[in-house]
Design a protein around this motif. Structure first.
Motif, PDB file in Angstrom:
ATOM      1  N   ARG A   1       7.950  -7.871   9.042  1.00  0.00           N
ATOM      2  CA  ARG A   1       7.178  -7.158   8.033  1.00  0.00           C
ATOM      3  C   ARG A   1       8.102  -6.710   6.912  1.00  0.00           C
ATOM      4  O   ARG A   1       9.220  -6.267   7.181  1.00  0.00           O
ATOM      5  CB  ARG A   1       6.522  -5.907   8.614  1.00  0.00           C
ATOM      6  CG  ARG A   1       5.084  -6.082   9.102  1.00  0.00           C
ATOM      7  CD  ARG A   1       4.971  -6.667  10.452  1.00  0.00           C
ATOM      8  NE  ARG A   1       3.593  -6.543  10.962  1.00  0.00           N
ATOM      9  CZ  ARG A   1       3.155  -7.160  12.027  1.00  0.00           C
ATOM     10  NH1 ARG A   1       3.955  -7.961  12.724  1.00  0.00           N
ATOM     11  NH2 ARG A   1       1.901  -6.989  12.446  1.00  0.00           N
TER      12      ARG A   1
ATOM     13  N   GLU B   1       3.563  -1.383  16.213  1.00  0.00           N
ATOM     14  CA  GLU B   1       3.004  -0.031  16.274  1.00  0.00           C
ATOM     15  C   GLU B   1       4.091   1.029  16.131  1.00  0.00           C
ATOM     16  O   GLU B   1       3.847   2.118  15.591  1.00  0.00           O
ATOM     17  CB  GLU B   1       2.224   0.163  17.571  1.00  0.00           C
ATOM     18  CG  GLU B   1       0.954  -0.676  17.625  1.00  0.00           C
ATOM     19  CD  GLU B   1       0.087  -0.333  18.815  1.00  0.00           C
ATOM     20  OE1 GLU B   1      -0.503   0.764  18.836  1.00  0.00           O
ATOM     21  OE2 GLU B   1       0.022  -1.162  19.746  1.00  0.00           O
TER      22      GLU B   1
ATOM     23  N   TRP C   1       4.743   1.273  12.447  1.00  0.00           N
ATOM     24  CA  TRP C   1       3.752   2.115  11.784  1.00  0.00           C
ATOM     25  C   TRP C   1       4.046   3.593  12.037  1.00  0.00           C
ATOM     26  O   TRP C   1       3.849   4.431  11.147  1.00  0.00           O
ATOM     27  CB  TRP C   1       2.345   1.789  12.278  1.00  0.00           C
ATOM     28  CG  TRP C   1       1.958   0.348  12.123  1.00  0.00           C
ATOM     29  CD1 TRP C   1       2.486  -0.563  11.247  1.00  0.00           C
ATOM     30  CD2 TRP C   1       0.972  -0.351  12.876  1.00  0.00           C
ATOM     31  NE1 TRP C   1       1.894  -1.784  11.411  1.00  0.00           N
ATOM     32  CE2 TRP C   1       0.962  -1.697  12.396  1.00  0.00           C
ATOM     33  CE3 TRP C   1       0.102   0.003  13.895  1.00  0.00           C
ATOM     34  CZ2 TRP C   1       0.093  -2.649  12.933  1.00  0.00           C
ATOM     35  CZ3 TRP C   1      -0.761  -0.945  14.422  1.00  0.00           C
ATOM     36  CH2 TRP C   1      -0.761  -2.262  13.940  1.00  0.00           C
TER      37      TRP C   1
ATOM     38  N   ASP D   1      -2.711  -6.362  21.917  1.00  0.00           N
ATOM     39  CA  ASP D   1      -1.590  -5.695  21.263  1.00  0.00           C
ATOM     40  C   ASP D   1      -0.266  -6.189  21.819  1.00  0.00           C
ATOM     41  O   ASP D   1      -0.215  -7.121  22.635  1.00  0.00           O
ATOM     42  CB  ASP D   1      -1.732  -4.172  21.364  1.00  0.00           C
ATOM     43  CG  ASP D   1      -1.587  -3.638  22.787  1.00  0.00           C
ATOM     44  OD1 ASP D   1      -1.079  -4.367  23.687  1.00  0.00           O
ATOM     45  OD2 ASP D   1      -1.991  -2.483  23.024  1.00  0.00           O
TER      46      ASP D   1
ATOM     47  N   TYR E   1      -6.101   1.182  17.019  1.00  0.00           N
ATOM     48  CA  TYR E   1      -5.169   0.144  16.568  1.00  0.00           C
ATOM     49  C   TYR E   1      -5.690  -0.502  15.288  1.00  0.00           C
ATOM     50  O   TYR E   1      -4.949  -0.698  14.311  1.00  0.00           O
ATOM     51  CB  TYR E   1      -5.003  -0.921  17.648  1.00  0.00           C
ATOM     52  CG  TYR E   1      -4.151  -2.103  17.233  1.00  0.00           C
ATOM     53  CD1 TYR E   1      -2.818  -2.179  17.597  1.00  0.00           C
ATOM     54  CD2 TYR E   1      -4.685  -3.153  16.472  1.00  0.00           C
ATOM     55  CE1 TYR E   1      -2.033  -3.263  17.215  1.00  0.00           C
ATOM     56  CE2 TYR E   1      -3.912  -4.229  16.078  1.00  0.00           C
ATOM     57  CZ  TYR E   1      -2.589  -4.286  16.453  1.00  0.00           C
ATOM     58  OH  TYR E   1      -1.824  -5.358  16.060  1.00  0.00           O
TER      59      TYR E   1
ATOM     60  N   ARG F   1      -3.693  -0.488  11.750  1.00  0.00           N
ATOM     61  CA  ARG F   1      -3.182  -1.726  11.157  1.00  0.00           C
ATOM     62  C   ARG F   1      -3.749  -1.916   9.755  1.00  0.00           C
ATOM     63  O   ARG F   1      -3.025  -2.310   8.831  1.00  0.00           O
ATOM     64  CB  ARG F   1      -3.535  -2.927  12.040  1.00  0.00           C
ATOM     65  CG  ARG F   1      -3.024  -4.240  11.448  1.00  0.00           C
ATOM     66  CD  ARG F   1      -2.849  -5.319  12.477  1.00  0.00           C
ATOM     67  NE  ARG F   1      -2.306  -6.533  11.874  1.00  0.00           N
ATOM     68  CZ  ARG F   1      -1.801  -7.555  12.537  1.00  0.00           C
ATOM     69  NH1 ARG F   1      -1.753  -7.501  13.862  1.00  0.00           N
ATOM     70  NH2 ARG F   1      -1.337  -8.614  11.914  1.00  0.00           N
TER      71      ARG F   1
ATOM     72  N   GLU G   1      -1.087  -2.063   6.728  1.00  0.00           N
ATOM     73  CA  GLU G   1      -0.839  -3.448   6.339  1.00  0.00           C
ATOM     74  C   GLU G   1      -2.006  -3.978   5.513  1.00  0.00           C
ATOM     75  O   GLU G   1      -2.776  -4.827   5.951  1.00  0.00           O
ATOM     76  CB  GLU G   1      -0.606  -4.306   7.585  1.00  0.00           C
ATOM     77  CG  GLU G   1       0.591  -3.814   8.399  1.00  0.00           C
ATOM     78  CD  GLU G   1       0.913  -4.689   9.607  1.00  0.00           C
ATOM     79  OE1 GLU G   1       0.183  -5.673   9.858  1.00  0.00           O
ATOM     80  OE2 GLU G   1       1.906  -4.387  10.296  1.00  0.00           O
TER      81      GLU G   1
ATOM     82  N   PRO H   1      -9.070  -4.794  12.087  1.00  0.00           N
ATOM     83  CA  PRO H   1      -7.604  -4.782  11.988  1.00  0.00           C
ATOM     84  C   PRO H   1      -7.066  -5.827  11.013  1.00  0.00           C
ATOM     85  O   PRO H   1      -5.915  -5.733  10.588  1.00  0.00           O
ATOM     86  CB  PRO H   1      -7.158  -5.092  13.412  1.00  0.00           C
ATOM     87  CG  PRO H   1      -8.273  -5.927  13.972  1.00  0.00           C
ATOM     88  CD  PRO H   1      -9.537  -5.367  13.355  1.00  0.00           C
TER      89      PRO H   1
END
Length: 733
Positions: free
Chosen positions: A240, A266, A269, A302, A312, A316, A320, A399
Motif C-alpha cells: 500500500r 488492518e 489502518w 481477512d 472490516y 477498508r 483505502e 469493502p
C-alpha cells in the motif's frame, strides 16, 4: 546522508548501468526490524484512543463543505504519480539506482535528469504533483551498506563482506550479489546488520520529508509526502502507498509503519488511525496493483482467514478510497477469463497472469479454469467492484468501494513512462535492442512490463490539501499514460443540452465520478454525462470510443456486468448487440508512426441505462480508448531495427528461453478509467450507503486480532485456506 549519497555516486560512476539485474522483493522479515519509538505502537495491543469526530467528512458526506459539488468545482485536471522509488528503497538501490528524491522532483517539474543508466531524460511536459513512496522496510539502508558496510554482523559478517565486494566489482559479480540478496530478503534471512537502526530510520524519513518540503510549491507544483508499506506474504503482493494531506511538521511526528510490525493491512489502518489521533493530520492508502497478489488483494476473507465483517468493510472503505489499477507491472482492470464478452479485457496482462510477484507461487493452470477464475476475481478491479456490491448486501458495508488511479512504480527515481521514451523499471532495463526479449529475475520477459501510468485528479487547486481531498472523495481517474481529459457525471435528468455547460450542469444536477447517486425519483433510470478530450496534439493520439461499464447484482444476488459503447469516432455503426466495430490499426511497425487523422479529438454523450432496475445495486464507470498507437516495444523495434530483430531471434533460438517474437505486442490502445458512480436501491437508507460521519467514526476500533499473525503460517497452508474459503463461499460449480 546526502553527503554519503554524493560520495556513493562518485564511487560507482560508470558502473550503474551494469550494476545489477532483476529486483529485490521485500517480505515479512525480522531482519527488517526498525525498533519503534517507545510507546508508539502501543495501540496495536489494545491501547484506547480518543479521537474527536469531525463535524464533516469528505469521504462520505456529500453535504460537507469540502465535497466538490458544494464548493466551486474543479476547473482542470491535475496529473501526477503516486508511486515512485529512489535510492532510499533498498530494492531500487540494489538494482543500481543512486538518484535521490531531489532528482525525482526535478524531473517531475520538467527539468532534465541523467538517470543511473547514463541517459539524460526529460518529460515532454511537467507533472503537477509527485509522491515519492520509498519502501519503509530498510528505508535508506542501501546507501549505508554501500558506502559504510556494516562490521557488526556476527556470524553473517563473511556473507555481508562477500556481497559488498561483489557489488563494488560490478558486472556479473554485482548481478549475482543482487540475486543472492534478493533471495535472502524473500526468504526472511537477510542479516539484521544490513538494516537501519531506529535512529538511522528516523533520519532517512526526515530527509525524505525535507526533500518534499523543499520542492513543494503550492499552486504550481505539489510534492506530496508518502511512503510504501511493503507487505509481501509469501511473494503475494499486498503493498500500500500511504499518502499524507499534511506538511512535514505533522508527518515527521511518527515514523512510517513497516512490515516488521505486521504484514496485515488492518494493523496498517490502525497505524493510520493512530497517526491521525496523535497529529490531527490525514492519511489514506492506495493499494498496489493487485494482479500479483494471487487472489489476496480483494480476498473475501481477512488476513487471518476469517469471513469479512461490517467493521472490516467500513474501515477498508474509509482508509483505502482509491486503487492503483495500472502501472509498469501491468494493468488490472479485468481479465478475459472474467469478462469474456469484453473485447478490450486483454490489456497488459501477459506475464502477470502467471504467478505472484517473485513467481514463487504460480497461478492455477489453464487446465483448471474455475480455479483461475476464482483467483482472478480477487485481484482485478472490476470483479472486486462487483463482489463489493455482494458484500454490501450481506454485510451492510462495501469493502471494495474504490476509485481508480494509475501510477508508475518506477524504481529509477523518475516517472519516465511515455511510450516513446520508456526508460524501464530498473536501471538495467534502459533502452536497448535486447531489453524486450530479455528475461528478468522473476521469470518474466522485458516486453511484459508496461509503460504506465498516471493519475488524473479533479482538484480545486494544486495543493496537498486539495489533491488529498479529491483522492478521498474519489474524484480521480487512471490513465495508462496519455493525459486525456475525462469528465463523468451521474444523475437522473441529464439531457443533451447539458453538454453545452458540462461541468456546471454536471455538478448542479448530479454527482461526479467517485460518488453515490442520490435516491432515485419514481419510475426513472439514471443518466450519465461523459466527455473525453484527447491529449494535446503534440503528445496524444485521437480517441476511438467511450464505453460505460456497468456492474450490478441480479435478482438472485449474483454479480453481473455489461460493457456499453456510448460514443465513438467516425461513421461506424453499432451492431444489433450495440457493439461498435474495431477501429482500423494504422500503425506502421517499421517506423512507429500512425495515421493521425484516424479517430476523434473529442467525444461526449448523455447515456441512459437501458436495463435499469431500481431494486438492484449497481456501479458504473467510463473507459476511454485511444486509436491504436505504437507501444514502447514498437518504438524500440523501429529505432534499433535489425539489432532488435537479431536480439529477439537469438532469444527465440535459445532452448532455455520460451519466447516467440511474434507474440511481442508492438501496438496498443492507450486508455483511461474513471472512478465509478454507485447506485443503491431506494429501499435501502441512503445514510447507510454514503456513511455520514455520525454513522461512521474514524476511530472505529479494529476487531481484536490473534497474537500470532498469519504470516507465521506456511505459505502452502495459508493458500490452502484461501482456496477453501473461496470455493466454499463463491463456487460456481
Amino acid at each position: 546522508m546526502n553527503r554519503i549519497f554524493s560520495q556513493v555516486k562518485r564511487l560507482l560512476a560508470g558502473l550503474c548501468s551494469l550494476l545489477f539485474l532483476g529486483s529485490i522483493f521485500l517480505g515479512a522479515n525480522s531482519a527488517l526490524a526498525t525498533p519503534s519509538i517507545p510507546g508508539e505502537y502501543d495501540f496495536i495491543f489494545g491501547k484506547e484512543t480518543s479521537h474527536s469526530v469531525p463535524e464533516v467528512d469528505c469521504r462520505f458526506d456529500p453535504n460537507a463543505e469540502c465535497y466538490s459539488p458544494n464548493v466551486k468545482h474543479p476547473q482542470d485536471v491535475l496529473w501526477g504519480d503516486t508511486h515512485l522509488h529512489t535510492i532510499y528503497s533498498f530494492d531500487a538501490g540494489a538494482a543500481g539506482t543512486l538518484l535521490t528524491p531531489a532528482e525525482s522532483y526535478e524531473f517531475a517539474k520538467g527539468n532534465e535528469v541523467t538517470i543511473d543508466a547514463g541517459q539524460p531524460v526529460k518529460l515532454s511536459r511537467p507533472l503537477d504533483f509527485l509522491v515519492v513512496t520509498d519502501h519503509t522496510d530498510g528505508l535508506g539502508a542501501f546507501g549505508q551498506f554501500l558506502f559504510n558496510p556494516p562490521t557488526d554482523c556476527g556470524s553473517d559478517q563473511e556473507q555481508v563482506n562477500t556481497w559488498y565486494d561483489m557489488t563494488i566489482a560490478g558486472g556479473d559479480e554485482a548481478a549475482q550479489a543482487q540475486s543472492e540478496i534478493s533471495t535472502a530478503f524473500a526468504a526472511g534471512k537477510a542479516p539484521l546488520c544490513m538494516f537501519p537502526s531506529a535512529e538511522e530510520f528516523q533520519t532517512a524519513w526526515q530527509e525524505i520529508i525535507d526533500a518534499a518540503e523543499a520542492y513543494n510549491d503550492p499552486g504550481n507544483f505539489t510534492a506530496v509526502i508518502g511512503y510504501e508499506w511493503t507487505s509481501l506474504l509469501g511473494g503475494n503482493n499486498l503493498h500500500r502507498n500511504i499518502i499524507y494531506r499534511d506538511n512535514g511538521d505533522k508527518a515527521k511526528q511518527l515514523v512510517p509503519f513497516t512490515t516488521d510490525q505486521s504484514t496485515n493491512p488492518e494493523y496498517l489502518w490502525a497505524w493510520m488511525q493512530n497517526y491521525e489521533d496523535k497529529t490531527g493530520g490525514d492519511v489514506l492508502a492506495i493499494p498496489h496493483n493487485g494482479n500479483i497478489s494471487n487472489g489476496l488483494m480483494f480476498a473475501e476473507i481477512d488476513h487471518n482467514g476469517n469471513p469479512l465483517t461490517e467493521d472490516y468493510a467500513k474501515r477498508r472503505q474509509l482508509w483505502e478510497p482509491i486503487y492503483e489499477v495500472t502501472q509498469i507491472k501491468g494493468t488490472s482492470e479485468t481479465h478475459p477469463e472474467i469478462s469474456d464478452q469484453d473485447e478490450f479485457a486483454d490489456f497488459e496482462i501477459a506475464g502477470w497472469e502467471e504467478g505472484n510477484l517473485d513467481m514463487s507461487f504460480p497461478k492455477p493452470p489453464e487446465t483448471d479454469p474455475e480455479a483461475r477464475k476464482a483467483m482472478f476475481e480477487h485481484e482485478y478491479a472490476r470483479p472486486a467492484l462487483k463482489n463489493g456490491l455482494k458484500l454490501e448486501a450481506s454485510l451492510g458495508a462495501n469493502p471494495f468501494k474504490f476509485g481508480l488511479a494509475g501510477s508508475t512504480d518506477s524504481h529509477i527515481a523518475v516517472s519516465a513512462v511515455e511510450e516513446n521514451s520508456y526508460m524501464g523499471k530498473f536501471p538495467n532495463e534502459a533502452p536497448s535492442a535486447e531489453r524486450a526479449s530479455e528475461t528478468h529475475g522473476t521469470g518474466r520477459f522485458g516486453w511484459q512490463y508496461g509503460s504506465s501510468g498516471f493519475m488524473g485528479v479533479w482538484a480545486t487547486e494544486n495543493t496537498r490539501k486539495a489533491l488529498f481531498d479529491a483522492m478521498e472523495r474519489r474524484e480521480v481517474y487512471a490513465s495508462t499514460g496519455p493525459r486525456m481529459k475525462v469528465r463523468f457525471f451521474g444523475g437522473w435528468n441529464f439531457t443533451d443540452s447539458d453538454l453545452d455547460d458540462l461541468a456546471e450542469e454536471g455538478y448542479d444536477k448530479g454527482v461526479p465520478m467517485g460518488s453515490d447517486l442520490p435516491p432515485a425519483p419514481p419510475i426513472t433510470s439514471p443518466t450519465f454525462m461523459v466527455a473525453a478530450m484527447k491529449d494535446s496534439d503534440s503528445y496524444g493520439a485521437n480517441l476511438d470510443r467511450i464505453q460505460i461499464i456497468k456492474g450490478w447484482l441480479d435478482d438472485s444476488g449474483e454479480p453481473q456486468e455489461e460493457v456499453f459503447d456510448v460514443a465513438w469516432s467516425g461513421e461506424r455503426i453499432a451492431d444489433s448487440l450495440g457493439k461498435v466495430p474495431a477501429i482500423e490499426n494504422t500503425v506502421d511497425t517499421e517506423t512507429a508512426t500512425w495515421d493521425t487523422t484516424s479517430g476523434a479529438d473529442y467525444l461526449e454523450t448523455v447515456w441512459t441505462d437501458p436495463h435499469f432496475d431500481d431494486s438492484q445495486r449497481a456501479f458504473y464507470y467510463a473507459r476511454v480508448l485511444e486509436v491504436p498507437t505504437p507501444r514502447w516495444t514498437g518504438y524500440d523495434k523501429a529505432f534499433y531495427g535489425d539489432e532488435w530483430d537479431a536480439a529477439c531471434a537469438a532469444a527465440e533460438a535459445d532452448p532455455e528461453i520460451d519466447i516467440v517474437c511474434d507474440d511481442i505486442p508492438l501496438t496498443l490502445q492507450e486508455r483511461a478509467y474513471t472512478s465509478p458512480i454507485w447506485y443503491s436501491p431506494a429501499t435501502v437508507a441512503m445514510e447507510s450507503e454514503i456513511m455520514p460521519v455520525n454513522a461512521v467514526e474514524k476511530a472505529i476500533k479494529p476487531t481484536p486480532l490473534p497474537a500470532q499473525p498469519i504470516e507465521n503460517v506456511a505459505q502452502e497452508d495459508f493458500w490452502e485456506t484461501i482456496i477453501q474459503q473461496v470455493e466454499k463461499r463463491y463456487s460456481t460449480k
